[in-house]
Enzyme design. Sequence first.
Site, short mmCIF file in Angstrom:
data_model
loop_
_atom_site.label_atom_id
_atom_site.label_comp_id
_atom_site.label_asym_id
_atom_site.label_seq_id
_atom_site.Cartn_x
_atom_site.Cartn_y
_atom_site.Cartn_z
N HIS A 34 6.41 3.94 10.20
CA HIS A 34 5.79 3.65 11.50
C HIS A 34 6.93 3.32 12.46
CE1 HIS A 34 3.17 2.28 14.60
NE2 HIS A 34 3.27 0.98 14.34
N SER A 73 0.82 -1.21 0.00
CA SER A 73 0.00 0.00 0.00
C SER A 73 0.85 1.27 0.00
CB SER A 73 -0.93 0.01 1.21
OG SER A 73 -1.61 1.25 1.30
N GLY A 94 -1.97 4.20 1.18
CA GLY A 94 -1.10 4.43 0.03
C GLY A 94 -1.82 4.85 -1.23
#
Length: 330
Positions: free
Chosen positions: A108, A27, A134
Amino acid sequence: MIQKYYDKDCNMELLAGKTVAIIGFGSQGHAHAQNLKESGVNVVVGLAENSKSREAVRAAGLEVMNVSDAAKAGDFVMMLVPDEVSADIYNEQVAPHMKKGDVLMYAHGFNIHYKLVCPSPDIDVIMVAPKGPGHTVRSQYEKKQGVPSLIAVYQDASGKAKDYALAYASGIGAGRAGILETTFKEETETDLFGEQAVLCGGVTELMKVGFEVLVEAGYEPEMAYFECVHEMKLIIDLINEGGFAKMRHSISNTAEYGDYTAGKRVITEDTRRAMREILTEIQNGTFASNFMTEFSAGRKTRFLATRRNEAEHAVEQVGGELRKMMTWLK
């Protein structure tokens, strides 16, 4: 107040002559790679030899390599693979090729914050985390717009780590919407808490229990689904557009009155106490430890069993049939 930046604050020249290796093409990976390439950055994509995404990378006009070769080629290495495998991929295939002056990146903070990855002190470690999926990062870029993104610096060996983060964020289109500065700790802990206590765990359980209560009381499952699940999108869209105020302005007085009188009966002090416990488990590493134990060495027994059980719940069966009637969803 959180610091905000825009394209005017970003120096894309810092990426000139550099190679960015995107590890993963899911993504976020496909969006970062294509947006950076169209922003004039040299991009390579690192994937496993047997990855089904290799053809998609080539179709996008990008160069695909094995992960180790991409890490070797990259001055910037962005890890965009699932949290549970990220540390193994980094430690085994990426770390041996990271050299002084390189930049390790994440979208992240999980693996860095919980020290599953401990990078060499002579490299920069930064985060660029778009606050959207994404496909939205990609579609907004193509419209000459952008998705707001977070940046954070964990390790600043070069003295330019923040500037590199801003340049990369600008390259994926975030500087058009706004770039917000945070920390790895804050991003990781608030992200996990939001997912567990509100967005995924909290909301889905609330909808499911609402459905069950109505069905147990003798109401038709289709009615229960419409009122407790289907209409959630209408409410969330209104909140997304204009906050709670727009939602309350748009609903009936009956609904607004019920909002004020019933909400605190559902979300009680016991709920707050449970949320605080969830946050504590995130902060002290209990959740991360449990998650990694469940996924280590390919063990996902409870996770997969729970996924199967949830898929068999009546709310999913009823919803599946009703969604067949909604041609606009297709």
